[in-house]
Design a protein around this motif. Structure first.
Motif, PDB file in Angstrom:
ATOM      1  N   LYS A   1     156.320  -4.474  19.456  1.00 27.16           N
ATOM      2  CA  LYS A   1     156.485  -3.352  20.044  1.00 27.16           C
ATOM      3  C   LYS A   1     157.446  -2.530  19.134  1.00 27.16           C
ATOM      4  O   LYS A   1     158.571  -3.239  18.837  1.00 27.16           O
ATOM      5  CB  LYS A   1     157.081  -3.395  21.392  1.00 27.16           C
ATOM      6  N   VAL A   2     157.013  -1.377  18.821  1.00 30.23           N
ATOM      7  CA  VAL A   2     157.808  -0.657  17.808  1.00 30.23           C
ATOM      8  C   VAL A   2     158.084   0.809  18.147  1.00 30.23           C
ATOM      9  O   VAL A   2     157.372   1.217  18.988  1.00 30.23           O
ATOM     10  CB  VAL A   2     157.096  -0.648  16.319  1.00 30.23           C
ATOM     11  N   ARG A   3     159.151   1.255  17.401  1.00 29.43           N
ATOM     12  CA  ARG A   3     159.333   2.819  17.597  1.00 29.43           C
ATOM     13  C   ARG A   3     159.641   3.663  16.296  1.00 29.43           C
ATOM     14  O   ARG A   3     160.195   2.967  15.589  1.00 29.43           O
ATOM     15  CB  ARG A   3     160.612   2.921  18.625  1.00 29.43           C
ATOM     16  N   VAL A   4     159.076   4.627  16.296  1.00 29.16           N
ATOM     17  CA  VAL A   4     159.234   5.421  15.248  1.00 29.16           C
ATOM     18  C   VAL A   4     159.424   6.855  15.663  1.00 29.16           C
ATOM     19  O   VAL A   4     159.219   7.488  16.711  1.00 29.16           O
ATOM     20  CB  VAL A   4     157.720   5.688  14.552  1.00 29.16           C
ATOM     21  N   SER A   5     159.999   7.693  14.658  1.00 25.76           N
ATOM     22  CA  SER A   5     160.442   9.230  14.915  1.00 25.76           C
ATOM     23  C   SER A   5     160.515  10.016  13.796  1.00 25.76           C
ATOM     24  O   SER A   5     160.950   9.361  12.886  1.00 25.76           O
ATOM     25  CB  SER A   5     161.936   9.010  15.585  1.00 25.76           C
ATOM     26  N   GLY A   6     159.652  10.833  13.835  1.00 25.18           N
ATOM     27  CA  GLY A   6     159.329  11.695  12.538  1.00 25.18           C
ATOM     28  C   GLY A   6     158.043  12.585  12.768  1.00 25.18           C
ATOM     29  O   GLY A   6     157.701  12.790  13.847  1.00 25.18           O
ATOM     30  N   GLN A   7     157.668  12.914  11.587  1.00 20.40           N
ATOM     31  CA  GLN A   7     156.271  13.468  11.322  1.00 20.40           C
ATOM     32  C   GLN A   7     155.057  13.047  11.747  1.00 20.40           C
ATOM     33  O   GLN A   7     154.772  11.829  11.479  1.00 20.40           O
ATOM     34  CB  GLN A   7     156.448  14.080   9.763  1.00 20.40           C
ATOM     35  N   VAL A   8     154.247  13.709  12.496  1.00 21.42           N
ATOM     36  CA  VAL A   8     152.809  13.361  12.719  1.00 21.42           C
ATOM     37  C   VAL A   8     151.925  14.315  12.131  1.00 21.42           C
ATOM     38  O   VAL A   8     152.330  15.692  12.259  1.00 21.42           O
ATOM     39  CB  VAL A   8     152.688  13.241  14.328  1.00 21.42           C
TER      40      VAL A   8
END
Length: 355
Positions: free
Chosen positions: A107-114
């Motif tokens: 399980k991971v988390r990312v934050s930024g551009q889509v």
């Protein structure tokens, strides 16, 4: 011509008096010593922090998308005995960095551009060094992501992205996404607003002030003898780093920090004081300038590999580690970095495992 000559003479004498009354600046020429670039493929932006400036082998970090991180307001906190004792261990790498490893099913988390282009799955693209180019209205190219950095997304709602815009038919925005990682794809389970950039926290000066506080006195950091001494001892020492312990100003003291990674620290200080005049702080460091150069050179050789996803690196301003920015820390990335020395690296991935 006589009246004009008298006025010129009056203005000249007034200017001379004003200059004589002005206090002399204790600081060296920071423009010269912060302007040098570093090695090829090494990302070296400059951050103008309010209370400290890193020079020579020291580089400070900008956010990977080119936006300056927000410095913590006010001067750094004064060093306590505990802070001095633990200075060399601040930001020290954990060794294997195994707590950051991501494997299929994690399980991971990312934050930024889509980025959502027509007829293809949306992708997450991590922040990275991007040159700033001005385009005429309507002439900006469609947003893209390098193949070695893009992560396919399933289950993302593009309509809910923050700062959503369409450029040349491609929709893009920002978000924080949590989901399951499998084969360079995230199956999104949660979607939220993007995480704001972190503040840059200036580490405290690792030496306690003398009795009565740091005095205001000149520094000869620009003296060629000082530069030659530090270059000669680049395999032993790290820095210099310029601190403004009570804030910046013409009447504020300047303290020069030099970290000693190898050899006798007391002997180094005694030898350095023979050429350097000014406030000085000598404390332990994990890396010397030579160590940092070797590490960054080896990392630069790995940045061309798309399978590793390394975007940039910089040396921590206290010489504690070489900080590596990359897409995701996998077993393959760990194996590639291991010969460099995991104990000297601080891994900063865009894809973070979630407990």
């Amino acid at each position: 011509m006589k009246p004009i000559d008298e006025i010129d003479d009056l203005l000249t004498r007034a200017g001379a008096q004003w200059r004589a009354d002005e206090p002399s600046a204790p600081e060296p020429d920071l423009e010269r010593i912060t302007g040098a670039s570093r090695r090829p493929q090494r990302w070296v932006p400059v951050l103008a922090a309010a209370s400290v400036v890193a020079v020579a082998a020291v580089t400070l970090s900008l956010l990977p998308n080119g936006t300056p991180a927000t410095p913590q307001s006010g001067p750094p906190a004064p060093a306590t005995p505990e802070a001095v004792q633990s200075f060399a261990n601040r930001n020290e790498p954990t060794g294997s960095n195994d707590d950051l490893l991501v494997r299929d099913g994690s399980k991971v988390r990312v934050s930024g551009q889509v980025i959502a282009a027509p007829n293809v799955a949306p992708v997450f693209c991590p922040d990275r060094p991007i040159p700033t180019i001005g385009y005429l209205p309507g002439k900006a190219p469609a947003p893209t992501c390098p193949d070695g950095l893009k992560v396919a997304l399933t289950g993302v709602n593009v309509n809910l992205l923050t700062d959503l815009e369409t450029i040349q038919g491609v929709r893009t925005g920002r978000a924080t996404l949590t989901g399951i990682w499998t084969n360079r794809t995230i199956a999104v389970q949660q979607q939220a607003a993007p995480t704001p950039p972190p503040n840059v926290v200036t580490p405290p000066l690792p030496c306690p002030p003398p009795k009565g506080g740091w005095p205001v006195k000149p520094s000869n950091l620009d003296d060629p003898k000082v530069t030659q001494f530090l270059d000669k001892h680049r395999d032993q020492a790290f820095g210099p780093v310029i601190y403004h312990p009570y804030g910046e100003g013409r009447t504020k003291p300047v303290v020069i920090f030099v970290g000693v990674a190898h050899g006798d620290r007391a002997a180094f200080r005694k030898a350095f004081e023979a050429v350097y005049k000014g406030n000085l702080c000598v404390a332990p460091a994990q890396l010397s300038r030579g160590d940092a150069d070797q590490l960054s050179g080896k990392l630069a050789g790995l940045m061309d590999r798309d399978d590793l996803g390394i975007t940039s690196s910089h040396t921590a301003m206290d010489g504690a580690s070489e900080n590596v920015q990359l897409l995701v820390y996998t077993d393959a990335v760990k194996a590639a970095l291991a010969p460099i020395g995991l104990g000297k690296l601080r891994i900063e991935p865009a894809v973070l495992p979630v407990a």
